[in-house]
Write a protein that holds these residues in place. Structure first.
Motif, PDB file in Angstrom:
ATOM      1  N   THR A  66       6.904   6.782  25.246  1.00  0.00           N
ATOM      2  CA  THR A  66       6.641   8.207  25.014  1.00  0.00           C
ATOM      3  C   THR A  66       5.198   8.607  25.365  1.00  0.00           C
ATOM      4  OG1 THR A  66       6.194   7.714  22.689  1.00  0.00           O
ATOM      5  CG2 THR A  66       8.402   8.483  23.213  1.00  0.00           C
ATOM      6  N   HIS A  67       4.471   7.699  25.989  1.00  0.00           N
ATOM      7  CA  HIS A  67       3.108   8.048  26.433  1.00  0.00           C
ATOM      8  C   HIS A  67       3.183   8.965  27.649  1.00  0.00           C
ATOM      9  CE1 HIS A  67       0.698   4.578  24.506  1.00  0.00           C
ATOM     10  NE2 HIS A  67       1.871   4.636  23.917  1.00  0.00           N
ATOM     11  N   PHE A  68       2.117   9.703  27.888  1.00  0.00           N
ATOM     12  CA  PHE A  68       2.068  10.541  29.096  1.00  0.00           C
ATOM     13  C   PHE A  68       1.632   9.727  30.300  1.00  0.00           C
ATOM     14  CE2 PHE A  68       1.990  13.589  25.660  1.00  0.00           C
ATOM     15  CZ  PHE A  68       2.956  14.473  26.089  1.00  0.00           C
ATOM     16  N   VAL A  69       0.699   8.819  30.124  1.00  0.00           N
ATOM     17  CA  VAL A  69       0.321   7.908  31.209  1.00  0.00           C
ATOM     18  C   VAL A  69       1.238   6.691  31.094  1.00  0.00           C
ATOM     19  CG1 VAL A  69      -1.518   6.491  32.185  1.00  0.00           C
ATOM     20  CG2 VAL A  69      -2.077   8.687  31.106  1.00  0.00           C
ATOM     21  N   TYR A 100       0.825  -1.211   0.000  1.00  0.00           N
ATOM     22  CA  TYR A 100       0.000   0.000   0.000  1.00  0.00           C
ATOM     23  C   TYR A 100       0.858   1.261   0.000  1.00  0.00           C
ATOM     24  CZ  TYR A 100      -4.191  -2.683   1.120  1.00  0.00           C
ATOM     25  OH  TYR A 100      -5.242  -3.548   1.066  1.00  0.00           O
ATOM     26  N   ALA A 101       0.328   2.309  -0.606  1.00  0.00           N
ATOM     27  CA  ALA A 101       0.922   3.629  -0.429  1.00  0.00           C
ATOM     28  C   ALA A 101       0.474   4.114   0.948  1.00  0.00           C
ATOM     29  CB  ALA A 101       0.413   4.571  -1.509  1.00  0.00           C
ATOM     30  N   TYR A 102       1.416   4.538   1.768  1.00  0.00           N
ATOM     31  CA  TYR A 102       1.111   4.836   3.173  1.00  0.00           C
ATOM     32  C   TYR A 102       1.078   6.344   3.425  1.00  0.00           C
ATOM     33  CZ  TYR A 102       2.000   5.140   8.238  1.00  0.00           C
ATOM     34  OH  TYR A 102       1.961   5.457   9.575  1.00  0.00           O
ATOM     35  N   PHE A 103      -0.041   6.794   3.968  1.00  0.00           N
ATOM     36  CA  PHE A 103      -0.198   8.208   4.325  1.00  0.00           C
ATOM     37  C   PHE A 103      -0.120   8.324   5.844  1.00  0.00           C
ATOM     38  CE2 PHE A 103      -2.407  12.163   5.153  1.00  0.00           C
ATOM     39  CZ  PHE A 103      -1.960  12.980   4.130  1.00  0.00           C
ATOM     40  N   PRO A 104       0.996   8.812   6.388  1.00  0.00           N
ATOM     41  CA  PRO A 104       1.175   8.795   7.841  1.00  0.00           C
ATOM     42  C   PRO A 104       0.524   9.966   8.574  1.00  0.00           C
ATOM     43  CG  PRO A 104       3.197   9.501   6.763  1.00  0.00           C
ATOM     44  CD  PRO A 104       2.192   9.278   5.670  1.00  0.00           C
ATOM     45  N   GLY A 105       0.238  11.049   7.859  1.00  0.00           N
ATOM     46  CA  GLY A 105      -0.365  12.219   8.519  1.00  0.00           C
ATOM     47  C   GLY A 105       0.684  13.103   9.166  1.00  0.00           C
ATOM     48  N   CYS A 106       0.324  14.376   9.363  1.00  0.00           N
ATOM     49  CA  CYS A 106       1.299  15.381   9.817  1.00  0.00           C
ATOM     50  C   CYS A 106       1.796  15.175  11.241  1.00  0.00           C
ATOM     51  CB  CYS A 106       0.693  16.781   9.737  1.00  0.00           C
ATOM     52  SG  CYS A 106       0.334  17.301   8.059  1.00  0.00           S
ATOM     53  N   CYS A 107       1.084  14.395  12.053  1.00  0.00           N
ATOM     54  CA  CYS A 107       1.522  14.228  13.444  1.00  0.00           C
ATOM     55  C   CYS A 107       2.438  13.024  13.585  1.00  0.00           C
ATOM     56  CB  CYS A 107       0.315  14.075  14.365  1.00  0.00           C
ATOM     57  SG  CYS A 107      -0.855  15.417  14.187  1.00  0.00           S
ATOM     58  N   ASP A 108       2.885  12.480  12.443  1.00  0.00           N
ATOM     59  CA  ASP A 108       3.652  11.229  12.482  1.00  0.00           C
ATOM     60  C   ASP A 108       4.957  11.318  13.254  1.00  0.00           C
ATOM     61  OD1 ASP A 108       4.755  12.896  10.547  1.00  0.00           O
ATOM     62  OD2 ASP A 108       5.274  11.285   9.176  1.00  0.00           O
ATOM     63  N   HIS A 109       5.546  12.519  13.301  1.00  0.00           N
ATOM     64  CA  HIS A 109       6.804  12.622  14.051  1.00  0.00           C
ATOM     65  C   HIS A 109       6.630  13.418  15.326  1.00  0.00           C
ATOM     66  CE1 HIS A 109       8.806  11.780  10.018  1.00  0.00           C
ATOM     67  NE2 HIS A 109       9.005  10.754  10.799  1.00  0.00           N
ATOM     68  N   THR A 110       5.389  13.834  15.604  1.00  0.00           N
ATOM     69  CA  THR A 110       5.179  14.663  16.801  1.00  0.00           C
ATOM     70  C   THR A 110       4.197  13.983  17.749  1.00  0.00           C
ATOM     71  OG1 THR A 110       3.588  15.952  15.512  1.00  0.00           O
ATOM     72  CG2 THR A 110       5.814  16.817  15.659  1.00  0.00           C
ATOM     73  N   SER A 111       2.990  14.579  17.856  1.00  0.00           N
ATOM     74  CA  SER A 111       2.079  14.088  18.895  1.00  0.00           C
ATOM     75  C   SER A 111       1.640  12.630  18.700  1.00  0.00           C
ATOM     76  CB  SER A 111       0.850  15.006  18.976  1.00  0.00           C
ATOM     77  OG  SER A 111       0.275  15.163  17.708  1.00  0.00           O
ATOM     78  N   ALA A 112       1.700  12.125  17.474  1.00  0.00           N
ATOM     79  CA  ALA A 112       1.245  10.745  17.259  1.00  0.00           C
ATOM     80  C   ALA A 112       2.378   9.833  16.816  1.00  0.00           C
ATOM     81  CB  ALA A 112       0.126  10.722  16.228  1.00  0.00           C
ATOM     82  N   LYS A 113       3.588  10.123  17.296  1.00  0.00           N
ATOM     83  CA  LYS A 113       4.695   9.328  16.757  1.00  0.00           C
ATOM     84  C   LYS A 113       4.587   7.844  17.115  1.00  0.00           C
ATOM     85  CE  LYS A 113       8.342  10.244  20.128  1.00  0.00           C
ATOM     86  NZ  LYS A 113       9.678  10.822  20.228  1.00  0.00           N
ATOM     87  N   GLU A 114       3.936   7.549  18.253  1.00  0.00           N
ATOM     88  CA  GLU A 114       3.760   6.129  18.628  1.00  0.00           C
ATOM     89  C   GLU A 114       2.987   5.376  17.545  1.00  0.00           C
ATOM     90  OE1 GLU A 114       2.461   8.587  20.517  1.00  0.00           O
ATOM     91  OE2 GLU A 114       3.396   8.500  22.503  1.00  0.00           O
ATOM     92  N   LEU A 149       5.792  21.971  27.107  1.00  0.00           N
ATOM     93  CA  LEU A 149       6.969  21.459  27.807  1.00  0.00           C
ATOM     94  C   LEU A 149       6.908  19.933  27.924  1.00  0.00           C
ATOM     95  CD1 LEU A 149       9.422  22.804  29.080  1.00  0.00           C
ATOM     96  CD2 LEU A 149       8.305  22.540  31.310  1.00  0.00           C
ATOM     97  N   ALA A 150       5.723  19.446  28.288  1.00  0.00           N
ATOM     98  CA  ALA A 150       5.551  17.993  28.421  1.00  0.00           C
ATOM     99  C   ALA A 150       5.795  17.312  27.075  1.00  0.00           C
ATOM    100  CB  ALA A 150       4.145  17.683  28.923  1.00  0.00           C
ATOM    101  N   MET A 151       5.284  17.930  26.013  1.00  0.00           N
ATOM    102  CA  MET A 151       5.477  17.377  24.664  1.00  0.00           C
ATOM    103  C   MET A 151       6.957  17.343  24.321  1.00  0.00           C
ATOM    104  SD  MET A 151       2.454  17.099  22.866  1.00  0.00           S
ATOM    105  CE  MET A 151       2.803  17.590  21.182  1.00  0.00           C
ATOM    106  N   PHE A 152       7.637  18.420  24.697  1.00  0.00           N
ATOM    107  CA  PHE A 152       9.059  18.536  24.389  1.00  0.00           C
ATOM    108  C   PHE A 152       9.851  17.412  25.066  1.00  0.00           C
ATOM    109  CE2 PHE A 152      13.289  20.476  24.805  1.00  0.00           C
ATOM    110  CZ  PHE A 152      13.517  20.736  23.459  1.00  0.00           C
ATOM    111  N   THR A 153       9.541  17.161  26.341  1.00  0.00           N
ATOM    112  CA  THR A 153      10.290  16.130  27.059  1.00  0.00           C
ATOM    113  C   THR A 153      10.029  14.733  26.475  1.00  0.00           C
ATOM    114  OG1 THR A 153       8.536  15.926  28.695  1.00  0.00           O
ATOM    115  CG2 THR A 153      10.330  17.394  29.253  1.00  0.00           C
ATOM    116  N   LYS A 154       8.904  14.561  25.800  1.00  0.00           N
ATOM    117  CA  LYS A 154       8.624  13.256  25.183  1.00  0.00           C
ATOM    118  C   LYS A 154       9.093  13.217  23.725  1.00  0.00           C
ATOM    119  CE  LYS A 154       6.231  11.432  28.622  1.00  0.00           C
ATOM    120  NZ  LYS A 154       6.737  10.275  29.343  1.00  0.00           N
ATOM    121  N   GLY A 155       9.782  14.258  23.318  1.00  0.00           N
ATOM    122  CA  GLY A 155      10.261  14.291  21.933  1.00  0.00           C
ATOM    123  C   GLY A 155       9.133  14.416  20.932  1.00  0.00           C
ATOM    124  N   LYS A 156       8.059  15.125  21.321  1.00  0.00           N
ATOM    125  CA  LYS A 156       6.901  15.213  20.436  1.00  0.00           C
ATOM    126  C   LYS A 156       6.714  16.601  19.835  1.00  0.00           C
ATOM    127  CE  LYS A 156       4.259  11.391  22.293  1.00  0.00           C
ATOM    128  NZ  LYS A 156       2.991  10.936  22.836  1.00  0.00           N
TER     129      LYS A 156
END
Ligand code: SF4
Ligand code: SF4
Lengths: 285, 192
Positions: free
Chosen positions: A272-275, A3-17, B157-164
């Motif tokens: 890398t989760h918060f919880v 498949y051609a994979y569309f990762p979305g803009c959060c792929d390296h940030t908030s949704a990197k997991e 800040l929290a995002m930064f520490t998680k590399g996000k």
């Protein structure tokens, strides 16, 4: 499967997991994901809320790129999936719109692509193929599968029933987890209102967490980065504001399939989760 | 809402009703006010007019009230209403269409609606410049424009520490394509 994979803009940030675990799991299960050269943002809610044409055009540019690759497309993010799938449907059903959009993007799209959610792509493997790869069944994990809105509505693009979907529940059972029946599976977390009107999102997310806790689970499973961010990152704030005491790890379904099929926590970005996820992962034998 | 003469309103604003149903592709005339959409709407509690009222107001041609409402912006596009409507009205799509119309008519927004529209602008601005969303740039710009400079600083800040958090945007190779898409649409929509 390729498949051609569309990762979305959060792929390296908030949704990197999600991106990391999707790539790792697909590789492990023999699903080949090919990056789309120069893919761009699907526009998400801001795009279609600003202008219908903009919403369609931002997705159509990507569909045209995929068409050049001669492949079908899959997206991990539920929001990207919805945008790409809806734009695809509209362009296929409305020739006039299709022409107009092609003029706007300057990249003609001819309707030759199928768009699937990564959930569907993994589910297509079938239980036998997945079971054959399971090394560590997820015994002792009792989970509430939370689908949110974007991949089950509207009906033109839904991957499963909008009120009581089962597709991820089945996958989780296949890898040995216990899933509960609960009534907040497809309630909305408020998604894109989080930055502009956080109080609304905290209230909605609190209800979802409460229902999950009342259902007696030790984790939540999702397939949407917006849901994940609201449930995981905002959990601490919810505890502070509503005087609750939730400590409920929120996993992407790909992370759990990864664990069951023998991938290491580090390969699935579980740190890398918060919880904190460690206690719950320890429950897996 | 003050008393409104509905008879003259419907007549004066028939265009509006037709326009909404054409642009959204939705049979707004078919709504029989069962209220199912509102019953399931997660955000109805924060709206000035609940979703079924918005549809009724469209049917009655109350253009100004509709386009100035908070409700059309608070709609989170969850499509719960859409999937449950017994008359097959895709309300999420209608809300989208109304937001677009409010924009094009240059309606001055207030309160929650104003913040939502501003967030959308800041989001899209980074896409227009780079090709992809640049989260940090969007947040800083949003804070600057709302005057809350340190809003969500804890989150950041929290995002930064998680590399996000990425400090610099990822630019597409053909990032200019995106600006062109935005410009062409603006031109087209100005004409109609
Ligand atoms: S659910 Fe449909 S028919 Fe019922 S009030 Fe809402 S829009 Fe009208
Ligand atoms: S799509 Fe909008 S109006 Fe409909 S239920 Fe969701 S938030 Fe409410």
């Amino acid at each position: 499967m390729k498949y051609a994979y569309f990762p979305g803009c959060c792929d390296h940030t908030s949704a990197k997991e999600y991106d990391i675990s999707t790539r790792a799991v697909c590789k492990n299960l023999g699903i080949e994901l090919i990056d789309i050269p120069d893919w761009s943002c699907c526009g998400s809610t801001p795009g279609h809320s600003t202008s219908h044409l903009l919403g369609v055009a931002l997705s159509a540019r990507n569909l045209a790129l995929v068409e050049e690759m001669g492949l079908d497309c899959t997206a991990s993010c539920a929001a990207c999936y919805q945008r790409l799938a809806l734009a695809n449907m509209e362009m296929k059903n409305d020739m006039k719109l299709c022409e107009k959009i092609n003029c706007i993007t300057g990249k003609p799209y001819h309707g030759g692509v199928k768009v699937k959610s990564i959930v569907e792509v993994v589910a297509e493997l079938g239980p036998e193929q997945i079971t054959a790869r399971v090394l560590k069944p997820l015994e002792n994990l009792k989970m509430a599968v939370y689908y949110g809105c974007l991949m089950v509505r509207p009906k033109e693009i839904q991957v499963d029933d909008p009120e009581n979907p089962q597709i991820i529940d089945k996958l989780m059972r296949t890898v040995g987890g216990e899933v509960v029946d609960w009534s907040y599976k497809t309630e909305c977390c408020g998604g894109g209102l989080a930055i502009s009107n956080e109080d609304i999102v905290l209230r909605l997310t609190n209800k979802i967490l409460k229902e999950a806790v009342d259902a007696g689970v030790n984790c939540i499973v999702t397939a949407c980065p917006l849901c994940h961010f609201n449930l995981d990152m905002r959990q601490k704030k919810i505890n502070k504001i509503f005087g609750t005491n939730y400590h409920l790890p929120v996993f992407y379904f790909t992370q759990l399939i990864g664990l069951a099929t023998g991938l290491k926590p580090g390969e699935l970005s579980l740190e890398t989760h918060f919880v904190d996820t460690r206690e719950v992962i320890k429950l897996i034998a | 809402m003050p008393a409104i003469n509905l008879t003259s309103n419907v007549k004066d604003n028939l265009d509006f009703i037709m326009h909404v149903s054409k642009e959204s592709g939705q049979p707004v005339q078919h709504c029989y006010q069962c209220g199912k959409c509102t019953a399931g709407c997660p955000v109805a509690f924060a709206m000035d007019y609940p979703p079924n009222r918005i549809i009724r107001m469209v049917q009655l041609g109350l253009k100004e009230h509709v386009l100035k409402s908070q409700a059309i912006w608070l709609c989170a596009y969850c499509s719960t209403c859409t999937s449950r409507c017994p008359r097959n009205v895709n309300l999420a799509r209608v809300m989208d269409c109304l937001r677009g119309m409010a924009r094009r008519e240059g309606i001055q927004l207030e309160g929650r609606a104003k913040k939502i529209a501003l967030f959308y602008d800041c989001f899209l601005d980074t896409v227009k410049r780079n090709g992809k969303l640049y989260e940090l740039g969007m947040m800083l710009n949003y804070n600057l424009k709302t005057g809350h400079f340190f809003k969500d600083a804890g989150t950041g800040l929290a995002m930064f520490t998680k590399g996000k958090i990425k400090l610099i945007p990822t630019k597409n190779e053909n990032y200019k394509d995106l600006a062109q898409i935005f410009e062409r649409i603006e031109e087209m929509e100005e004409k109609c």
